[in-house]
Design a protein around this motif. Structure first.
Motif, PDB file in Angstrom:
ATOM      1  N   SER A 144       1.761  -3.552  -4.105  1.00  0.00           N
ATOM      2  CA  SER A 144       1.244  -3.946  -2.791  1.00  0.00           C
ATOM      3  C   SER A 144       2.372  -4.174  -1.794  1.00  0.00           C
ATOM      4  O   SER A 144       2.271  -3.795  -0.622  1.00  0.00           O
ATOM      5  N   ALA A 145       3.455  -4.797  -2.255  1.00  0.00           N
ATOM      6  CA  ALA A 145       4.601  -5.013  -1.380  1.00  0.00           C
ATOM      7  C   ALA A 145       5.204  -3.679  -0.937  1.00  0.00           C
ATOM      8  O   ALA A 145       5.637  -3.530   0.218  1.00  0.00           O
ATOM      9  N   SER A 146       5.218  -2.694  -1.835  1.00  0.00           N
ATOM     10  CA  SER A 146       5.743  -1.369  -1.481  1.00  0.00           C
ATOM     11  C   SER A 146       4.899  -0.702  -0.409  1.00  0.00           C
ATOM     12  O   SER A 146       5.428  -0.109   0.538  1.00  0.00           O
ATOM     13  N   VAL A 147       3.575  -0.797  -0.545  1.00  0.00           N
ATOM     14  CA  VAL A 147       2.671  -0.144   0.404  1.00  0.00           C
ATOM     15  C   VAL A 147       2.670  -0.866   1.753  1.00  0.00           C
ATOM     16  O   VAL A 147       2.867  -0.246   2.809  1.00  0.00           O
ATOM     17  N   LEU A 148       2.431  -2.180   1.700  1.00  0.00           N
ATOM     18  CA  LEU A 148       2.224  -2.931   2.939  1.00  0.00           C
ATOM     19  C   LEU A 148       3.525  -3.238   3.668  1.00  0.00           C
ATOM     20  O   LEU A 148       3.615  -3.066   4.885  1.00  0.00           O
ATOM     21  N   LEU A 149       4.537  -3.696   2.933  1.00  0.00           N
ATOM     22  CA  LEU A 149       5.774  -4.143   3.571  1.00  0.00           C
ATOM     23  C   LEU A 149       6.798  -3.017   3.736  1.00  0.00           C
ATOM     24  O   LEU A 149       7.262  -2.744   4.839  1.00  0.00           O
ATOM     25  N   ALA A 150       7.129  -2.358   2.618  1.00  0.00           N
ATOM     26  CA  ALA A 150       8.231  -1.396   2.645  1.00  0.00           C
ATOM     27  C   ALA A 150       7.839  -0.057   3.260  1.00  0.00           C
ATOM     28  O   ALA A 150       8.724   0.735   3.600  1.00  0.00           O
TER      29      ALA A 150
END
Length: 298
Positions: A212-218
Motif C-alpha cells: 500500500s505504501a508503494s502504491v499510495l506514497l511512492a
C-alpha cells in the motif's frame, strides 16, 4: 512562502518518497512475487490517476494513445530489470547510484537514434562516471554481480525510455501519458506474473502495508508532489534536488539493511554524483547567473 521555495520543497518531498519507494518495494517482494507486485502497484496507481485525466484521455486520438502505450512497453522492460535487480540485491543504495547513471546514458542514445551529438559536458562527465562505477563494483574484480548487471540494464533501458518519452510528451497531456504508461506497465507485468510466477497461498499483513505504501506514497502521491513542484521550481533547481535521490536511498539502506559502505564504494558514489553535477553544470551555471542578476536588480 515564495512559490519557488514551495516548489523546491515539493520536489524534495517527492525525492524522499522516491527513495522510500526502494525500501517499500524490497520489503514488499519478500512476500509477493516481483513481477506481480510491480503489476498491481502500477495498475492501481494508474486507476488512482484515471479520474484526474479521464477527459483528456477521451479527447486524445487513438494514434497518440497507441504510441503512448508503445513507449509504456519500454517502461515495462525497465521495471522488469529494476525489480529483478532489487530482488537479487542485499541492499538498495548501490543500485540507486547505478540507476542514476541513466542521466548520462541519455545522450549516447540520442546520438544513436536521433543524430543529436552530446554536449561537451557529457565527455567530461563520462570518464568520471566510469571510474565511479568501477569503484562501486570493484568487489567482484572486473565482473559484475547479477544484481549490478540487472541495475545497469535497468539504467540503460531507462535512458532509452527518457529519449523516446521526452520527444513524445509534448504531444499529450503529462498526466494522461503517465496514466497510460503506468497501466501498460501494470498489465504487462501481471501477464508475465500469471505465466511464470507462483503466488503464495497466504500473504502476511505487513506485506500489504508495504504494498500500500508503494502504491499510495511512492507512486501516486509522489507523482502529484513532483508535478506540483515542477510548476513552481526552476528546472535547474528540480534537477539538482532530484539528484539527491540516490543519497537518500543509500542512507535508508545503511540504516535499514546495514548495507556496508567501504571506502571504495563511498568514493564510487561520490564520483558518480560529481559526474552528474558536472554534466548539469551548464544549466546550473545559467541558473546561478540568472539568480545573481535578479538579486542585483532587487
Amino acid at each position: 512562502m515564495q512559490p519557488e521555495r514551495r516548489g523546491d520543497l515539493l520536489i524534495l518531498a517527492a525525492t524522499l518518497l522516491a527513495s522510500a519507494g526502494w525500501l517499500f518495494s524490497k520489503e514488499a517482494i519478500i512476500g509477493l512475487p516481483p513481477a506481480g507486485f510491480v503489476g498491481w502497484r502500477f495498475l492501481l496507481a494508474a486507476l488512482l490517476l484515471l479520474p484526474f485525466c479521464y477527459r483528456k484521455l477521451v479527447n486524445t486520438s487513438p494514434e497518440l494513445l497507441l504510441k503512448a502505450a508503445a513507449i509504456g512497453l519500454v517502461m515495462t522492460l525497465n521495471l522488469i530489470f529494476w525489480i529483478q535487480a532489487i530482488s537479487h540485491s542485499e541492499g538498495i543504495g548501490e543500485g540507486a547510484f547505478i540507476m542514476s547513471l541513466a542521466m548520462l546514458m541519455v545522450p549516447p542514445f540520442a546520438w544513436l537514434l536521433f543524430k543529436e551529438r552530446p554536449l561537451r559536458q557529457f565527455w567530461i562527465a563520462l570518464p568520471i562516471a566510469l571510474v565511479g562505477l568501477f569503484l562501486l563494483t570493484m568487489e567482484n574484480g572486473l565482473s559484475l554481480s547479477l544484481s549490478q548487471l540487472l541495475f545497469l540494464l535497468a539504467s540503460l533501458s531507462l535512458a532509452l525510455y527518457f529519449n523516446l518519452n521526452s520527444r513524445f510528451a509534448r504531444r499529450i497531456d503529462p498526466m494522461a501519458l503517465t496514466c497510460i504508461q503506468l497501466a501498460v506497465t501494470g498489465v504487462m507485468h501481471l501477464l508475465y506474473s500469471a505465466s511464470f510466477e507462483q503466488w503464495p497461498s497466504s500473504i502476511a499483513p505487513i506485506t500489504w502495508v508495504w504494498f500500500s505504501a508503494s502504491v499510495l506514497l511512492a507512486t501516486s502521491f509522489r507523482f502529484v508532489l513532483q508535478s506540483m513542484g515542477q510548476k513552481y521550481s526552476p528546472i535547474a533547481n528540480a534537477a539538482l534536488i532530484m539528484m539527491l535521490e540516490p543519497i537518500w536511498t543509500v542512507l535508508i539502506s545503511v540504516f535499514w539493511y546495514q548495507e556496508p559502505m567501504p571506502l571504495p564504494k563511498i568514493l564510487g558514489c561520490t564520483l558518480i554524483l560529481l559526474a552528474l553535477l558536472s554534466y548539469r553544470s551548464r544549466n546550473l551555471l545559467a541558473w546561478y547567473r540568472s539568480r545573481k542578476a535578479g538579486l542585483t536588480r532587487f
